[in-house]
Design an enzyme around this catalytic site. Sequence first.
Site, PDB file in Angstrom:
ATOM      1  N   TRP A 183       0.777  -1.471  -0.017  1.00  0.00           N
ATOM      2  CA  TRP A 183      -0.115   0.215  -0.066  1.00  0.00           C
ATOM      3  C   TRP A 183       0.975   1.059  -0.007  1.00  0.00           C
ATOM      4  O   TRP A 183       0.522   2.251  -0.442  1.00  0.00           O
ATOM      5  CB  TRP A 183      -0.956  -0.006   1.043  1.00  0.00           C
ATOM      6  CG  TRP A 183      -2.209  -0.867   0.821  1.00  0.00           C
ATOM      7  CD1 TRP A 183      -2.415  -1.834   0.111  1.00  0.00           C
ATOM      8  CD2 TRP A 183      -3.515  -0.430   1.527  1.00  0.00           C
ATOM      9  NE1 TRP A 183      -3.591  -2.332   0.221  1.00  0.00           N
ATOM     10  CE2 TRP A 183      -4.258  -1.563   1.234  1.00  0.00           C
ATOM     11  CE3 TRP A 183      -4.048   0.389   2.616  1.00  0.00           C
ATOM     12  CZ2 TRP A 183      -5.734  -1.539   1.136  1.00  0.00           C
ATOM     13  CZ3 TRP A 183      -5.238   0.138   2.757  1.00  0.00           C
ATOM     14  CH2 TRP A 183      -6.197  -0.744   2.321  1.00  0.00           C
ATOM     15  N   LYS A 231      -9.153  -2.433   6.752  1.00  0.00           N
ATOM     16  CA  LYS A 231      -9.639  -3.608   6.470  1.00  0.00           C
ATOM     17  C   LYS A 231     -10.472  -4.121   7.538  1.00  0.00           C
ATOM     18  O   LYS A 231     -10.409  -3.913   8.633  1.00  0.00           O
ATOM     19  CB  LYS A 231      -8.452  -4.739   6.375  1.00  0.00           C
ATOM     20  CG  LYS A 231      -9.118  -6.052   6.047  1.00  0.00           C
ATOM     21  CD  LYS A 231      -7.858  -7.082   6.067  1.00  0.00           C
ATOM     22  CE  LYS A 231      -6.811  -6.774   4.914  1.00  0.00           C
ATOM     23  NZ  LYS A 231      -5.759  -7.934   4.851  1.00  0.00           N
ATOM     24  N   ASP A 244      -4.048  -1.799   6.259  1.00  0.00           N
ATOM     25  CA  ASP A 244      -4.446  -3.113   5.589  1.00  0.00           C
ATOM     26  C   ASP A 244      -4.191  -4.104   6.626  1.00  0.00           C
ATOM     27  O   ASP A 244      -3.873  -5.199   6.341  1.00  0.00           O
ATOM     28  CB  ASP A 244      -3.849  -3.246   4.307  1.00  0.00           C
ATOM     29  CG  ASP A 244      -4.219  -4.387   3.566  1.00  0.00           C
ATOM     30  OD1 ASP A 244      -5.172  -4.592   3.839  1.00  0.00           O
ATOM     31  OD2 ASP A 244      -3.281  -4.844   2.715  1.00  0.00           O
ATOM     32  N   ASP A 274       4.817   0.724  17.426  1.00  0.00           N
ATOM     33  CA  ASP A 274       3.445   0.523  17.992  1.00  0.00           C
ATOM     34  C   ASP A 274       2.614   1.578  17.779  1.00  0.00           C
ATOM     35  O   ASP A 274       2.545   2.956  18.143  1.00  0.00           O
ATOM     36  CB  ASP A 274       3.244   0.106  19.548  1.00  0.00           C
ATOM     37  CG  ASP A 274       2.055  -0.391  20.097  1.00  0.00           C
ATOM     38  OD1 ASP A 274       1.147  -0.363  19.221  1.00  0.00           O
ATOM     39  OD2 ASP A 274       2.110  -0.823  21.020  1.00  0.00           O
ATOM     40  N   ASP A 306       4.751  -0.141  11.214  1.00  0.00           N
ATOM     41  CA  ASP A 306       4.436  -1.530  11.585  1.00  0.00           C
ATOM     42  C   ASP A 306       5.360  -2.023  12.646  1.00  0.00           C
ATOM     43  O   ASP A 306       6.505  -1.491  12.588  1.00  0.00           O
ATOM     44  CB  ASP A 306       4.539  -2.374  10.169  1.00  0.00           C
ATOM     45  CG  ASP A 306       3.928  -3.511  10.137  1.00  0.00           C
ATOM     46  OD1 ASP A 306       2.868  -3.776   9.699  1.00  0.00           O
ATOM     47  OD2 ASP A 306       4.165  -4.253  11.095  1.00  0.00           O
TER      48      ASP A 306
END
Length: 297
Positions: free
Chosen positions: A55, A159, A119, A94, A78
Amino acid sequence: MGKSSKDKRDLYYRRAKEEGWRARSAFKLLQLNEQFDLFSGVTRVVDLCAAPGSWSQVLSKEIFTKDHSPDARIVAVDLQPMSPIDHVTTLQADITHPKTLERIMEIFGGKKADFVCSDGAPDVTGLHDLDEYIQAQLILSALQLATCVLKEGGSFVAKIFRGRDIDLLYSQLGYLFDKVICAKPRASRSSSLESFIVCIGYRPRAGWKPELRPDLSTEEFFQDMGIGRARLHSDLAVDDEERKVAPFIACGDLNSIDSDATYSRGEVGRSLDPVQMPTAPPYKRALERKRGEQPSE
């Protein structure tokens, strides 16, 4: 992206490798943008749960065009390490921690983001109720950061796993956005519960100031939003509850590739190399021990 027999005959998988995307999920964001024009006027973006980075690749390609704004910034966050991507600042952090928010705002020069996306998904257990609950909590964690970093009128995409209680999540998101839509890109397999919630027009609740704190649960974080809940008075008058129902939209050309189908590889016999090698494979230590090497930290 693995090399199972089904993967080799999945045209989205092969197209992703041929076009240089790190995962086939890149086509999901591209199809969402085709439907909702998510990138129009966008200069500052936060990509949450971004690894392996497909993405972020799409965002970099779409936002950093020849006439892009000099203020354009993309931050990918991430817990897992990510290989570098052009025009993208990667943070191994985090998303629920206040220091992550501080670092993002520093990169943006104190300005708010136009678009926040996620996502991310948990490692599924196969217990659908549990998987749906964990995914909902992940979305709310992403939403916590989004409410702190997103400018008024901005957009949020995440998502979701559609289940029997998904209407509650639609309603919660409806308190903060003008439009809430459930979208299913063509690149997402029909056999999967996966869809994407597209939230357009962020509007913070009057008098509510979101504050990201590690000691607050998602419920405690949102409890002071001033949501108008249904209430029955002594004279039997009822205060209506604010509630929204999200419409469902299928994205992508229905005549294009079927993500649930497998196609013949034709006369193509060569195996395509990985776009990006794993940055932290779980089998790394085992391979090092097998070769008699000292395991790296």
